[in-house]
Design a protein around this motif. Structure first.
Motif, PDB file in Angstrom:
ATOM      1  N   SER A 269       0.830  -1.206   0.000  1.00  0.00           N
ATOM      2  CA  SER A 269       0.000   0.000   0.000  1.00  0.00           C
ATOM      3  C   SER A 269       0.861   1.252   0.000  1.00  0.00           C
ATOM      4  O   SER A 269       0.550   2.245  -0.674  1.00  0.00           O
ATOM      5  CB  SER A 269      -0.924  -0.004   1.217  1.00  0.00           C
TER       6      SER A 269
ATOM      7  N   SER B 200      -6.708   0.448  -0.214  1.00  0.00           N
ATOM      8  CA  SER B 200      -7.094  -0.234  -1.451  1.00  0.00           C
ATOM      9  C   SER B 200      -7.518   0.771  -2.515  1.00  0.00           C
ATOM     10  O   SER B 200      -7.221   0.590  -3.705  1.00  0.00           O
ATOM     11  CB  SER B 200      -8.232  -1.219  -1.177  1.00  0.00           C
TER      12      SER B 200
ATOM     13  N   SER C 113      -4.374   2.165  -4.027  1.00  0.00           N
ATOM     14  CA  SER C 113      -3.780   1.207  -4.966  1.00  0.00           C
ATOM     15  C   SER C 113      -4.568   1.178  -6.272  1.00  0.00           C
ATOM     16  O   SER C 113      -3.980   1.118  -7.369  1.00  0.00           O
ATOM     17  CB  SER C 113      -3.748  -0.195  -4.339  1.00  0.00           C
ATOM     18  N   PHE C 114      -5.895   1.212  -6.186  1.00  0.00           N
ATOM     19  CA  PHE C 114      -6.732   1.247  -7.383  1.00  0.00           C
ATOM     20  C   PHE C 114      -6.448   2.503  -8.196  1.00  0.00           C
ATOM     21  O   PHE C 114      -6.353   2.454  -9.435  1.00  0.00           O
ATOM     22  CB  PHE C 114      -8.204   1.193  -6.976  1.00  0.00           C
TER      23      PHE C 114
ATOM     24  N   VAL D 134     -11.663  -5.666  -9.365  1.00  0.00           N
ATOM     25  CA  VAL D 134     -12.006  -5.490  -7.948  1.00  0.00           C
ATOM     26  C   VAL D 134     -13.168  -6.398  -7.570  1.00  0.00           C
ATOM     27  O   VAL D 134     -13.161  -7.031  -6.507  1.00  0.00           O
ATOM     28  CB  VAL D 134     -12.337  -4.020  -7.649  1.00  0.00           C
TER      29      VAL D 134
ATOM     30  N   SER E 179     -12.796  -9.500  -5.010  1.00  0.00           N
ATOM     31  CA  SER E 179     -13.646  -9.515  -3.818  1.00  0.00           C
ATOM     32  C   SER E 179     -14.323 -10.875  -3.667  1.00  0.00           C
ATOM     33  O   SER E 179     -14.383 -11.430  -2.557  1.00  0.00           O
ATOM     34  CB  SER E 179     -14.706  -8.411  -3.903  1.00  0.00           C
TER      35      SER E 179
ATOM     36  N   SER F 149      -1.738  -5.866  -3.999  1.00  0.00           N
ATOM     37  CA  SER F 149      -2.051  -5.053  -2.820  1.00  0.00           C
ATOM     38  C   SER F 149      -3.553  -5.049  -2.540  1.00  0.00           C
ATOM     39  O   SER F 149      -3.990  -5.239  -1.397  1.00  0.00           O
ATOM     40  CB  SER F 149      -1.545  -3.626  -3.030  1.00  0.00           C
ATOM     41  N   ILE F 150      -4.347  -4.852  -3.583  1.00  0.00           N
ATOM     42  CA  ILE F 150      -5.803  -4.835  -3.416  1.00  0.00           C
ATOM     43  C   ILE F 150      -6.298  -6.196  -2.935  1.00  0.00           C
ATOM     44  O   ILE F 150      -7.146  -6.282  -2.031  1.00  0.00           O
ATOM     45  CB  ILE F 150      -6.484  -4.442  -4.741  1.00  0.00           C
TER      46      ILE F 150
ATOM     47  N   ASN G  74      -5.390  -6.779   0.751  1.00  0.00           N
ATOM     48  CA  ASN G  74      -6.233  -5.942   1.603  1.00  0.00           C
ATOM     49  C   ASN G  74      -7.653  -6.476   1.683  1.00  0.00           C
ATOM     50  O   ASN G  74      -8.260  -6.525   2.767  1.00  0.00           O
ATOM     51  CB  ASN G  74      -6.244  -4.501   1.082  1.00  0.00           C
TER      52      ASN G  74
END
Length: 614
Positions: free
Chosen positions: A83, A417, A420-421, A494, A498, A560-561, A564
């Motif tokens: 991050s 997050s 990072s996005f 994303v 998820s 990273s995303i 997290n």
């Protein structure tokens, strides 16, 4: 009537994605203070080495991970490192920026910035409340449990599970006292902060050295026969206590412990909220402080679990009691004093940037303007300091430390997050002129494209041309079309990440044991994620020079995303409920007040950038 409604909706939609001009960022965005590189490293170290080290450490080691807490801190530190790398590039895109909120406003738009800023405020509020509670626990280790006994007798709380057993007026008074100290003047509180941080580092060195001297490797190889008190000290567990020796609570305990331990690595927001001027080397200061803090967490968690069998750790005051356990009674008082100094510096390190962030958002009109008022020649936002300090004090009064630590982790993981996005999509966008006064008509039109629907304006084309543009872009530099493709693919990733995180968090054993349905779902998700990532990789990147560029794009921001999101999935349902309530309040403030009062009214720059709003 319908035309007026459409115009209003369009106007609001334009404001949601409207970006702030970099030329509106003042040289001093909030409190005016210049800190050297060394002082900023001390700031980051002091901010991080607080309640996370002295309270969370004991609770996670005793109930969640055991000696494997050293692995938990390693995973949490890796997540924080990824991050931070993304944030350094994000920050490098905006001259004179002072926070993730300002960077988000300039690069991503108003709504995005509000969500980031609002959740970082929550991060600071909970950190202050938890640290104030931890300060009381450390103080009680010197005088006995007299305060707790008195509070339980006089002000017990018969309330839902997420509230404390007693109303902690001691913590409330401590927060208000430090808020007043900060409001009286930055030089005085900064001097106190540096002294306390120095004492903290000295005590930590003593803890690590003496801890290894008194450590016993057998405490990392415990078996069930070593637990005569196990049934008495374990109110819950993820498995048989001691099963696995070094990892007594199995893989699930390590993952859940890592999610909670992320609490310890959220302090780089404090550094990000400092004015840096033109000192470019300071862009890596948060990375240096991260390394120092990780080494401290790793070493202290190792010595604690070596000195004391993890099931005998007193989680409210783990380190002072550990020295009592090994027969070093006088050292207990020295460590307790060091803990108090560390927690005090951590409190000041949280309250300072929180007031700056609230003042900046209020000055932009996204929060109530009165919060941005400053007084005196030092331009201190007294209203922001006292109001935020009071709110943090009320949280310390009512909430139990362990019940809201996960809420803080959710807020910080979400904010990081989003950073990072942002880095992922911005690298693939056409070159942007950040000065409002010099925007071209094409750039202005680009700003009005809603982030949530990046593919709406793609020109009509045959299926073959669309597929060709996805894999073989015609230009070697980013175009509006390639930028929109990356936006769409990033949002899809994303969503896929998820779902994958949820599957792995809820049914890890079934996935890795070869359950046909879940394994098939996981493999399909991985294939889709790989394919969409390849599409982003094929798009041209911006050649704009930056002082720092995240390596291995687009893989590193996506990792990273994912990390997290996976850690977020470990949080309790209570933490998610409180998180939803907080953000519902935030959106009510934003859509009820912020949209109408923001300085970006009619998409024009503010006429004045005075420190004190009307």
């Amino acid at each position: 009537m319908s035309r007026m409604v459409c115009q209003y909706v369009r106007h609001v939609g334009q404001k949601l994605v409207h970006r702030r001009g970099a030329d509106t960022i003042k040289e001093s965005d909030g409190l005016k203070i210049h800190l050297s590189a060394t002082e900023l490293v001390f700031l980051g170290v002091g901010r991080n080495l607080g309640a996370g080290l002295y309270i969370v450490l004991g609770a996670v080691a005793k109930y969640v991970a055991g000696p494997a807490i050293v692995i938990c801190f390693s995973v949490a530190g890796l997540s924080s490192l990824l991050s931070r790398l993304c944030y350094v590039e994000f920050d490098a895109r905006v001259p004179r920026s002072s926070s993730a909120y300002v960077c988000s406003y300039v690069m991503m738009g108003q709504l995005w910035a509000f969500v980031v800023g609002w959740n970082i405020i929550l991060l600071f509020l909970i950190a202050i409340a938890c640290t104030a509670r931890a300060w009381r626990y450390a103080f009680e280790s010197l005088i006995g449990d007299r305060i707790s006994q008195k509070l339980e007798e006089t002000v017990p709380l018969h309330a839902p599970y997420f509230l404390a057993q007693d109303a902690d007026f001691f913590a409330l008074g401590l927060v208000l006292l430090l808020a007043v100290l900060l409001a009286l003047g930055v030089p005085e509180s900064a001097w106190v902060y540096r002294v306390f941080t120095g004492i903290n580092l000295l005590v930590l060195s003593f803890i690590i050295l003496s801890g290894f001297i008194n450590g016993d490797l057998h405490n990392w190889k415990l078996t069930e026969q070593d637990y005569p008190l196990a049934t008495a000290v374990f109110s819950y567990s993820l498995g048989p206590p001691g099963a696995g020796g070094f990892v007594p609570f199995d893989f699930e305990g390590v993952v859940q412990g890592a999610a909670t331990c992320f609490y310890a690595f959220v302090g780089f927001a404090a550094i990000a909220a400092r004015e840096r001027g033109d000192l470019k080397p300071q862009r890596s200061i948060s990375l240096i402080s991260l390394l120092m803090c990780f080494l401290a967490y790793f070493a202290v968690s190792a010595v604690l679990t070596l000195m004391v069998p993890y099931y005998q750790i007193r989680h409210h005051s783990p380190l002072p009691e550990a020295f009592l356990h090994v027969g070093w009674g006088p050292a207990r008082c020295v460590v307790a004093v060091g803990v108090l100094c560390a927690l005090t510096s951590s409190l000041l390190g949280d309250m300072f940037p929180m007031s700056r962030l609230i003042g900046a958002m209020a000055e932009d009109g996204l929060l109530f303007r009165g919060l941005a008022r400053v007084y005196g020649h030092t331009k201190i936002p007294v209203v922001a300091i006292m109001s935020s300090g009071s709110l943090a004090g009320i949280m310390a009064l009512l909430f139990e430390f362990s019940h809201i630590a996960n809420l803080m982790a959710v807020a910080s993981l979400l904010a990081y997050s989003m950073v990072s996005f942002s880095v992922l999509v911005l690298r693939y966008q056409p070159g942007q002129n950040l000065s409002k006064s010099e925007k071209t008509e094409e750039e202005t039109e680009m700003e009005l494209v809603p982030v949530g629907s990046p593919l709406d304006s793609v020109p009509e084309a045959g299926t073959s041309n669309i597929l060709k543009s996805l894999w073989l872009p015609t230009s070697t530099t980013p175009t509006r079309k390639s930028g929109q493709i990356v936006y769409g693919c990033a949002f899809l990733l994303v969503l896929l990440l998820s779902i994958l995180s949820l599957v792995l968090a809820q049914w890890p054993r079934r996935v890795f044991s070869g359950d046909p349905a879940l394994t098939t779902v996981a493999v399909l998700l991985l294939l889709l994620i790989t394919g969409v990532t390849a599409i982003i990789w094929r798009q041209p990147q911006s050649p704009r020079p930056l002082t720092f560029r995240v390596p291995a794009l687009p893989v590193l921001p996506l990792v990273s995303i994912f990390v997290n999101l996976y850690l977020m999935m470990q949080m309790t349902s209570g933490a998610w409920i409180l998180f939803g309530i907080w953000n519902a309040i935030g959106f009510a403030i934003y859509f009820g007040y912020g949209v109408r009062h923001s300085l970006e009214e009619n998409n024009e720059p503010p006429a004045s950038t005075s420190q004190t709003p009307d």
